[in-house]
Design a protein around this motif. Structure first.
Motif, PDB file in Angstrom:
ATOM      1  N   THR A 181       7.803  13.198  -1.804  1.00 29.87           N
ATOM      2  CA  THR A 181       7.973  13.645  -0.421  1.00 29.87           C
ATOM      3  C   THR A 181       7.304  12.611   0.476  1.00 29.87           C
ATOM      4  O   THR A 181       6.316  11.977   0.080  1.00 29.87           O
ATOM      5  N   VAL A 182       7.853  12.445   1.659  1.00 35.34           N
ATOM      6  CA  VAL A 182       7.295  11.491   2.605  1.00 35.34           C
ATOM      7  C   VAL A 182       5.891  11.937   3.018  1.00 35.34           C
ATOM      8  O   VAL A 182       4.984  11.107   3.159  1.00 35.34           O
ATOM      9  N   ASP A 183       5.692  13.232   3.178  1.00 32.75           N
ATOM     10  CA  ASP A 183       4.360  13.747   3.529  1.00 32.75           C
ATOM     11  C   ASP A 183       3.327  13.371   2.471  1.00 32.75           C
ATOM     12  O   ASP A 183       2.214  12.935   2.801  1.00 32.75           O
ATOM     13  N   ALA A 184       3.685  13.535   1.189  1.00 33.98           N
ATOM     14  CA  ALA A 184       2.751  13.209   0.107  1.00 33.98           C
ATOM     15  C   ALA A 184       2.453  11.715   0.074  1.00 33.98           C
ATOM     16  O   ALA A 184       1.310  11.312  -0.166  1.00 33.98           O
ATOM     17  N   ALA A 223      -1.259   7.333   0.973  1.00 33.23           N
ATOM     18  CA  ALA A 223      -1.488   5.995   1.535  1.00 33.23           C
ATOM     19  C   ALA A 223      -2.523   6.010   2.657  1.00 33.23           C
ATOM     20  O   ALA A 223      -2.991   4.952   3.086  1.00 33.23           O
ATOM     21  N   GLY A 224      -2.846   7.213   3.158  1.00 36.14           N
ATOM     22  CA  GLY A 224      -3.806   7.313   4.251  1.00 36.14           C
ATOM     23  C   GLY A 224      -3.239   6.856   5.582  1.00 36.14           C
ATOM     24  O   GLY A 224      -3.954   6.291   6.409  1.00 36.14           O
ATOM     25  N   VAL A 225      -1.942   7.107   5.769  1.00 35.52           N
ATOM     26  CA  VAL A 225      -1.276   6.728   7.021  1.00 35.52           C
ATOM     27  C   VAL A 225      -0.485   7.925   7.538  1.00 35.52           C
ATOM     28  O   VAL A 225      -0.283   8.908   6.825  1.00 35.52           O
ATOM     29  N   ALA A 226      -0.016   7.814   8.750  1.00 38.80           N
ATOM     30  CA  ALA A 226       0.804   8.874   9.331  1.00 38.80           C
ATOM     31  C   ALA A 226       2.219   8.839   8.728  1.00 38.80           C
ATOM     32  O   ALA A 226       2.693   7.786   8.294  1.00 38.80           O
ATOM     33  N   LYS A 227       2.852   9.986   8.703  1.00 37.41           N
ATOM     34  CA  LYS A 227       4.229  10.080   8.200  1.00 37.41           C
ATOM     35  C   LYS A 227       5.141   9.110   8.960  1.00 37.41           C
ATOM     36  O   LYS A 227       6.000   8.459   8.362  1.00 37.41           O
ATOM     37  N   ALA A 228       4.918   8.996  10.271  1.00 35.55           N
ATOM     38  CA  ALA A 228       5.730   8.079  11.088  1.00 35.55           C
ATOM     39  C   ALA A 228       5.578   6.638  10.617  1.00 35.55           C
ATOM     40  O   ALA A 228       6.530   5.856  10.683  1.00 35.55           O
ATOM     41  N   GLN A 287       0.840  -1.199   0.000  1.00 37.21           N
ATOM     42  CA  GLN A 287       0.000   0.000   0.000  1.00 37.21           C
ATOM     43  C   GLN A 287       0.879   1.254   0.000  1.00 37.21           C
ATOM     44  O   GLN A 287       0.607   2.211  -0.727  1.00 37.21           O
ATOM     45  N   ILE A 288       1.914   1.243   0.793  1.00 35.99           N
ATOM     46  CA  ILE A 288       2.808   2.407   0.860  1.00 35.99           C
ATOM     47  C   ILE A 288       3.572   2.558  -0.452  1.00 35.99           C
ATOM     48  O   ILE A 288       3.689   3.667  -0.988  1.00 35.99           O
ATOM     49  N   LEU A 289       4.075   1.453  -1.003  1.00 34.42           N
ATOM     50  CA  LEU A 289       4.804   1.544  -2.269  1.00 34.42           C
ATOM     51  C   LEU A 289       3.888   1.912  -3.426  1.00 34.42           C
ATOM     52  O   LEU A 289       4.302   2.616  -4.361  1.00 34.42           O
ATOM     53  N   ASP A 290       2.634   1.463  -3.383  1.00 33.93           N
ATOM     54  CA  ASP A 290       1.664   1.903  -4.389  1.00 33.93           C
ATOM     55  C   ASP A 290       1.490   3.416  -4.304  1.00 33.93           C
ATOM     56  O   ASP A 290       1.398   4.102  -5.326  1.00 33.93           O
ATOM     57  N   ALA A 291       1.446   3.925  -3.090  1.00 29.98           N
ATOM     58  CA  ALA A 291       1.315   5.377  -2.899  1.00 29.98           C
ATOM     59  C   ALA A 291       2.546   6.102  -3.432  1.00 29.98           C
ATOM     60  O   ALA A 291       2.422   7.165  -4.055  1.00 29.98           O
ATOM     61  N   VAL A 292       3.742   5.540  -3.210  1.00 31.39           N
ATOM     62  CA  VAL A 292       4.969   6.139  -3.751  1.00 31.39           C
ATOM     63  C   VAL A 292       4.847   6.246  -5.267  1.00 31.39           C
ATOM     64  O   VAL A 292       5.118   7.297  -5.861  1.00 31.39           O
ATOM     65  N   GLU A 293       4.423   5.162  -5.891  1.00 27.83           N
ATOM     66  CA  GLU A 293       4.297   5.149  -7.348  1.00 27.83           C
ATOM     67  C   GLU A 293       3.301   6.204  -7.833  1.00 27.83           C
ATOM     68  O   GLU A 293       3.565   6.931  -8.788  1.00 27.83           O
ATOM     69  N   ARG A 294       2.161   6.303  -7.160  1.00 27.15           N
ATOM     70  CA  ARG A 294       1.152   7.292  -7.572  1.00 27.15           C
ATOM     71  C   ARG A 294       1.654   8.715  -7.371  1.00 27.15           C
ATOM     72  O   ARG A 294       1.436   9.586  -8.221  1.00 27.15           O
TER      73      ARG A 294
END
Length: 190
Positions: A27-30, A35-40, A11-18
């Motif tokens: 950016t980590v914030d983006a 991904a709908g999760v906290a930056k941490a 899910q996180i890597l899918d978000a990176v790709e998007r």
């Protein structure tokens, strides 16, 4: 003390790709927002943007290798099975209309980072060894592999727009080159 819940890394890597495809910048914030999760949560597994890109590159290489291996299994026991599988994989994955911005961004990341290039280089060297070890015509196989990779590179970077018929002919010529050691056409025999 309870352990923190692990989130789905896909899910996180899918978000990176998007994010990379949409923004062209990571950016980590983006990523966290997408991904709908906290930056941490993103930083729990990946301590930097470079780690995120490295994980995406590793996942992309693994998925590409698995897809190509599945296609090569169709030719198991036949000459040049690995190369023929890669050619079949190219047939089954034509270029996407409008290109793939995430692929372009990964290529850019590879060009800017030695460690990422090393992972890709290692994979390509292993692939080259596998292709040549089972090759009927090693020199023709090497040339066919270069032609196939060149075709895919031109497609991914949208350098040339081959139509479906041209692409099918090119892939057939690449396969003929590898299997016969050369390309001959009807026009060559006239």
């Amino acid at each position: 003390m309870p352990r923190p819940r692990k989130h789905d890394q896909s899910q996180i890597l899918d978000a990176v790709e998007r994010v990379v495809a949409r923004d062209g910048v990571l950016t980590v914030d983006a990523v966290a927002k997408e991904a709908g999760v906290a930056k941490a949560t993103v930083l729990y597994e990946h301590t930097s943007k470079r780690d995120l890109v490295a994980a995406l590159v590793a996942r992309t290489i693994k998925a590409d290798n698995a897809f190509n291996a599945g296609c090569a299994a169709t030719f198991e026991g036949q000459p040049d099975a690995v190369l023929r599988g890669r050619i079949e994989a190219a047939r089954l994955s034509p270029p996407v209309e409008g290109g793939n911005p995430a692929v372009l961004s990964l290529v850019a990341a590879l060009m800017q980072n030695d460690a990422l290039r090393d992972e890709f280089r290692h994979n390509q060297n292993a692939l080259g060894q596998a292709l040549l070890s089972g090759a009927t015509h090693p020199r023709a196989t090497r040339l066919a592999w270069l032609a196939l990779e060149g075709l895919k590179f031109q497609q991914h970077l949208e350098f040339h727009d081959w139509n479906a018929l041209e692409r099918a002919e090119i892939l057939q010529d690449i396969e003929t080159l590898a299997r016969s050691g050369g390309i001959t056409t009807e026009a060559d025999h006239v």
